[in-house]
Write a protein that holds these residues in place. Structure first.
Motif, PDB file in Angstrom:
ATOM      1  N   ILE A  97       0.842  -1.202   0.000  1.00 53.57           N
ATOM      2  CA  ILE A  97       0.000   0.000   0.000  1.00 53.57           C
ATOM      3  C   ILE A  97       0.872   1.244   0.000  1.00 53.57           C
ATOM      4  CG2 ILE A  97      -1.684   1.305   1.361  1.00 53.57           C
ATOM      5  CD1 ILE A  97      -2.777  -1.463   2.270  1.00 53.57           C
ATOM      6  N   PHE A  98       1.935   1.243   0.773  1.00 52.78           N
ATOM      7  CA  PHE A  98       2.843   2.390   0.835  1.00 52.78           C
ATOM      8  C   PHE A  98       3.502   2.637  -0.519  1.00 52.78           C
ATOM      9  CE2 PHE A  98       7.085   4.174   1.690  1.00 52.78           C
ATOM     10  CZ  PHE A  98       6.695   5.362   2.289  1.00 52.78           C
ATOM     11  N   ILE A  99       3.956   1.583  -1.179  1.00 51.90           N
ATOM     12  CA  ILE A  99       4.585   1.726  -2.495  1.00 51.90           C
ATOM     13  C   ILE A  99       3.600   2.312  -3.497  1.00 51.90           C
ATOM     14  CG2 ILE A  99       5.459   0.398  -4.470  1.00 51.90           C
ATOM     15  CD1 ILE A  99       6.821  -1.445  -2.433  1.00 51.90           C
ATOM     16  N   PHE A 100       2.368   1.823  -3.488  1.00 54.29           N
ATOM     17  CA  PHE A 100       1.363   2.339  -4.418  1.00 54.29           C
ATOM     18  C   PHE A 100       1.063   3.808  -4.146  1.00 54.29           C
ATOM     19  CE2 PHE A 100      -3.091   3.164  -5.507  1.00 54.29           C
ATOM     20  CZ  PHE A 100      -3.032   2.939  -6.865  1.00 54.29           C
ATOM     21  N   LEU A 101       0.866   4.176  -2.895  1.00 54.58           N
ATOM     22  CA  LEU A 101       0.558   5.569  -2.567  1.00 54.58           C
ATOM     23  C   LEU A 101       1.706   6.511  -2.900  1.00 54.58           C
ATOM     24  CD1 LEU A 101      -1.401   5.237   0.790  1.00 54.58           C
ATOM     25  CD2 LEU A 101      -2.293   5.799  -1.478  1.00 54.58           C
ATOM     26  N   MET A 102       2.932   6.079  -2.664  1.00 55.89           N
ATOM     27  CA  MET A 102       4.080   6.924  -3.005  1.00 55.89           C
ATOM     28  C   MET A 102       4.196   7.110  -4.511  1.00 55.89           C
ATOM     29  SD  MET A 102       5.363   8.148  -0.345  1.00 55.89           S
ATOM     30  CE  MET A 102       6.816   8.861  -1.065  1.00 55.89           C
ATOM     31  N   GLY A 103       3.926   6.073  -5.284  1.00 54.10           N
ATOM     32  CA  GLY A 103       3.962   6.193  -6.740  1.00 54.10           C
ATOM     33  C   GLY A 103       2.924   7.165  -7.255  1.00 54.10           C
ATOM     34  N   VAL A 104       1.704   7.066  -6.733  1.00 51.98           N
ATOM     35  CA  VAL A 104       0.649   7.997  -7.127  1.00 51.98           C
ATOM     36  C   VAL A 104       1.005   9.418  -6.707  1.00 51.98           C
ATOM     37  CG1 VAL A 104      -1.775   8.612  -6.733  1.00 51.98           C
ATOM     38  CG2 VAL A 104      -1.143   6.236  -7.133  1.00 51.98           C
ATOM     39  N   PHE A 105       1.579   9.575  -5.522  1.00 48.97           N
ATOM     40  CA  PHE A 105       1.990  10.895  -5.050  1.00 48.97           C
ATOM     41  C   PHE A 105       3.055  11.497  -5.958  1.00 48.97           C
ATOM     42  CE2 PHE A 105       4.971  13.437  -2.498  1.00 48.97           C
ATOM     43  CZ  PHE A 105       4.117  14.466  -2.116  1.00 48.97           C
TER      44      PHE A 105
END
Length: 77
Positions: A50-58
Protein backbone atom coordinates in the motif's frame (compact mmCIF):
# COMPACT_ATOMS: atom_id res chain seq x y z
CA UNK A 1 1.79 12.17 -20.43
CA UNK A 2 2.90 8.77 -21.64
CA UNK A 3 5.66 8.54 -19.05
CA UNK A 4 3.15 9.23 -16.27
CA UNK A 5 0.99 6.37 -17.48
CA UNK A 6 4.02 4.09 -17.61
CA UNK A 7 4.95 5.01 -14.04
CA UNK A 8 1.37 4.46 -12.86
CA UNK A 9 1.18 1.10 -14.62
CA UNK A 10 4.52 0.01 -13.14
CA UNK A 11 3.46 1.05 -9.64
CA UNK A 12 0.13 -0.72 -10.10
CA UNK A 13 1.74 -3.99 -11.21
CA UNK A 14 4.34 -3.95 -8.43
CA UNK A 15 1.72 -3.01 -5.83
CA UNK A 16 -0.69 -5.75 -6.88
CA UNK A 17 2.10 -8.35 -6.93
CA UNK A 18 3.37 -7.47 -3.46
CA UNK A 19 -0.19 -7.17 -2.14
CA UNK A 20 -1.02 -10.66 -3.39
CA UNK A 21 2.14 -12.08 -1.83
CA UNK A 22 1.38 -10.31 1.45
CA UNK A 23 -2.20 -11.55 1.58
CA UNK A 24 -1.10 -15.12 0.91
CA UNK A 25 1.59 -14.91 3.62
CA UNK A 26 -0.94 -13.47 6.05
CA UNK A 27 -3.51 -16.17 5.33
CA UNK A 28 -0.88 -18.89 5.62
CA UNK A 29 0.31 -17.51 8.93
CA UNK A 30 -3.20 -17.01 10.29
CA UNK A 31 -4.82 -20.29 9.29
CA UNK A 32 -2.05 -22.83 8.65
CA UNK A 33 1.08 -22.02 10.62
CA UNK A 34 1.49 -22.11 14.38
CA UNK A 35 3.97 -19.24 14.32
CA UNK A 36 2.49 -15.81 14.83
CA UNK A 37 5.55 -14.12 13.33
CA UNK A 38 4.47 -15.21 9.85
CA UNK A 39 1.17 -13.37 10.31
CA UNK A 40 3.08 -10.23 11.22
CA UNK A 41 5.28 -10.57 8.16
CA UNK A 42 2.15 -10.84 6.00
CA UNK A 43 0.64 -7.71 7.55
CA UNK A 44 3.90 -5.83 7.03
CA UNK A 45 4.07 -6.92 3.41
CA UNK A 46 0.51 -5.73 2.76
CA UNK A 47 1.29 -2.38 4.37
CA UNK A 48 4.46 -2.10 2.29
CA UNK A 49 2.48 -2.71 -0.92
CA UNK A 50 0.00 0.00 0.00
CA UNK A 51 2.84 2.39 0.83
CA UNK A 52 4.59 1.73 -2.49
CA UNK A 53 1.36 2.34 -4.42
CA UNK A 54 0.56 5.57 -2.57
CA UNK A 55 4.08 6.92 -3.01
CA UNK A 56 3.96 6.19 -6.74
CA UNK A 57 0.65 8.00 -7.13
CA UNK A 58 1.99 10.90 -5.05
CA UNK A 59 5.08 11.23 -7.26
CA UNK A 60 2.98 11.25 -10.44
CA UNK A 61 0.60 13.86 -8.99
CA UNK A 62 3.54 16.00 -7.84
CA UNK A 63 5.13 15.82 -11.28
CA UNK A 64 1.88 16.85 -12.93
CA UNK A 65 1.43 19.83 -10.61
CA UNK A 66 5.03 20.84 -11.20
CA UNK A 67 4.46 20.85 -14.97
CA UNK A 68 1.29 22.97 -14.60
CA UNK A 69 3.11 25.56 -12.52
CA UNK A 70 5.94 25.71 -15.05
CA UNK A 71 3.45 26.24 -17.88
CA UNK A 72 1.81 29.13 -16.01
CA UNK A 73 5.16 30.74 -15.31
CA UNK A 74 6.11 30.45 -18.99
CA UNK A 75 2.80 31.93 -20.13
CA UNK A 76 3.23 34.94 -17.81
CA UNK A 77 6.70 35.73 -19.13
Amino acid sequence: METKLQILNAVKVVGITILTIGISIFLYGFFVSDYSAITGIGIGTVMGAIFIFLMGVFFVATEEMHEKVNQRIRSIQ
